[in-house]
Write an enzyme that holds these catalytic residues in place. Structure first.
Site, PDB file in Angstrom:
ATOM      1  CG  ASP A  70      -2.171  -0.959   0.979  1.00  0.00           C
ATOM      2  OD1 ASP A  70      -2.442  -1.299   0.061  1.00  0.00           O
ATOM      3  OD2 ASP A  70      -2.624  -1.408   1.957  1.00  0.00           O
ATOM      4  CG  ASP A  88      -8.771  -4.588   6.674  1.00  0.00           C
ATOM      5  OD1 ASP A  88     -10.028  -5.157   6.206  1.00  0.00           O
ATOM      6  OD2 ASP A  88      -8.145  -4.088   5.638  1.00  0.00           O
ATOM      7  CD  GLN A 110     -25.978   5.631   7.603  1.00  0.00           C
ATOM      8  OE1 GLN A 110     -25.502   5.385   6.526  1.00  0.00           O
ATOM      9  NE2 GLN A 110     -27.082   5.622   8.116  1.00  0.00           N
ATOM     10  CD  GLU A 157     -18.117  -5.289   0.984  1.00  0.00           C
ATOM     11  OE1 GLU A 157     -16.946  -4.922   0.759  1.00  0.00           O
ATOM     12  OE2 GLU A 157     -18.322  -5.392   2.410  1.00  0.00           O
ATOM     13  N   GLY A 173      -3.524  -5.450   2.884  1.00  0.00           N
ATOM     14  CA  GLY A 173      -4.459  -6.633   2.606  1.00  0.00           C
ATOM     15  C   GLY A 173      -5.258  -6.865   3.770  1.00  0.00           C
ATOM     16  N   GLY A 174      -6.465  -7.387   3.577  1.00  0.00           N
ATOM     17  CA  GLY A 174      -7.497  -7.873   4.616  1.00  0.00           C
ATOM     18  C   GLY A 174      -7.041  -8.521   5.611  1.00  0.00           C
ATOM     19  CG  LEU A 190     -23.887   0.581   8.396  1.00  0.00           C
ATOM     20  CD1 LEU A 190     -25.225   1.015   9.177  1.00  0.00           C
ATOM     21  CD2 LEU A 190     -24.239   0.213   7.104  1.00  0.00           C
ATOM     22  N   GLY A 218      -3.765   8.728   5.348  1.00  0.00           N
ATOM     23  CA  GLY A 218      -3.463   7.708   4.191  1.00  0.00           C
ATOM     24  C   GLY A 218      -3.667   6.133   4.768  1.00  0.00           C
TER      25      GLY A 218
END
Length: 345
Positions: A25, A289, A261, A213, A50-51, A258, A324
């Site tokens: 990243d 994450d 929210q 999603e 990465g997740g 959300l 960032g």
């Protein structure tokens, strides 16, 4: 190959994360994005992202430990490996028990890169998510076999997080869910599209979709209304979709993030609505994450779901307050977590 500064923490249930499409990243800033011009940028930061890797990094920052299984390849994979090793060493030097334990899975293709650019004149953020290397059938099987080997039978958590690279079948996460469940682990899936729809059929314990999603998942599964009205109606509709999903699949918990929210955590018996803490949002990269890492760590430590959800919202907000691709600091997360607990009390 592993980068290990401390062994995984024995004070909480074991946690394993799997990332099959990691990225270097790169984040920087420029005054304004304009076509056909050389755009002079400010200082840049490069991190291993990465997740699942980000989930493990957050867990370590909060004093926990996990084993991060991650594919790497090519010259960028070498840089990625070095960044993870440096972060593990830095965490080891800090007070507390946090540990980042990494097991690298070699692949032929080069680890991808992602780019985040902040436009300082407008405050807008632009995120360029590049396509990952193609994962061969043999490499996909190696990932699943590595997951098997990292999971001695018994309680604990497996986090499957992030996009699937080209070549990986839509049911890749579903196959991983089956393997982890056979070994007695609670499985958490943070994915989207066809990969999430297939994974839900395998009955993970927790899924963590965004609103978009979850709507896409509902459409794929034929659940819920298609029309979205006001923000409040949208949240109510999303809750209804989550309840339908839980009723017709083996998924036990839908943790719906959300953004501004806040979040909603839905089970068969209750709906928990959590407001977003009042922070100045600088970047949303890694916020989801961070939510997941904090939530899973608190569950692994034996906290109830409400406390784990509050920790998740606190960690997501702390990361959103950073520039960032930086992740939130432990002190900030714990302060927001304590404030949320006070409000709940």
């Amino acid at each position: 190959m592993a980068a290990t500064a401390r062994t995984p923490d024995s004070t909480h249930a074991p946690i394993v994360t799997l990332t099959v499409n990691p990225a270097l990243d790169l984040s920087s800033s420029t005054d304004r994005l304009e076509p056909e011009h050389k755009l002079r940028c400010g200082p840049s930061v490069v991190e291993a992202g990465g997740g699942g890797v980000n989930v493990s990094r957050v867990i370590a920052r909060l004093g926990g430990a996990s084993t991060a299984l991650v594919t790497v390849g090519g010259a960028t994979g070498g840089a990625y490996r070095d960044l993870l090793a440096a972060e593990a060493d830095a965490l080891a030097a800090l007070p507390g028990d946090g540990a980042l334990v990494t097991q690298l899975i070699p692949i032929a293709g080069a680890t991808r890169q992602n780019i985040t650019i902040d436009e300082t004149s407008t405050g807008h953020q632009f995120r360029f998510v590049l396509q990952g290397p193609t994962l061969s059938d043999d490499e996909g099987m190696l990932c699943l076999d590595t997951l098997d080997a990292a999971l001695p039978s018994g309680p604990g958590f497996v986090v499957l997080s992030g996009s699937l690279p080209p070549g990986a079948p839509d049911d890749f996460y579903a196959r991983a869910v089956h393997r982890a469940r056979e070994r007695g682990r609670d499985v958490v899936v943070d994915a989207s599209g066809a990969a999430l729809a297939a994974a839900v059929d395998a009955a993970p314990h927790i899924i963590k979709p965004s609103g978009r999603e979850l709507r896409e998942l509902a459409a794929a599964l034929g659940l819920g209304p298609a029309t979205i009205a006001t923000e409040q109606v949208e949240v109510d509709q999303l809750i209804a979709i989550a309840q339908q999903l839980i009723a017709c699949t083996g998924t036990a918990i839908v943790a719906l993030t959300l953004g501004a929210q806040g979040a909603v955590v839905v089970t068969a018996d209750e709906v928990m609505r959590l407001s977003a803490p009042d922070v100045q949002v600088r970047s949303t990269v890694g916020a989801g994450d961070s939510f997941l890492g904090a939530m899973v760590l608190r569950l692994a430590q034996g906290h109830d779901l409400a406390a784990a959800a509050r920790a998740g919202v606190a960690a997501g907000a702390a990361t959103a307050s950073m520039p960032g691709t930086w992740l939130g600091e432990r002190a900030h997360v714990e302060r927001l977590e304590a404030e949320a607990a006070g409000d709940a009390g």
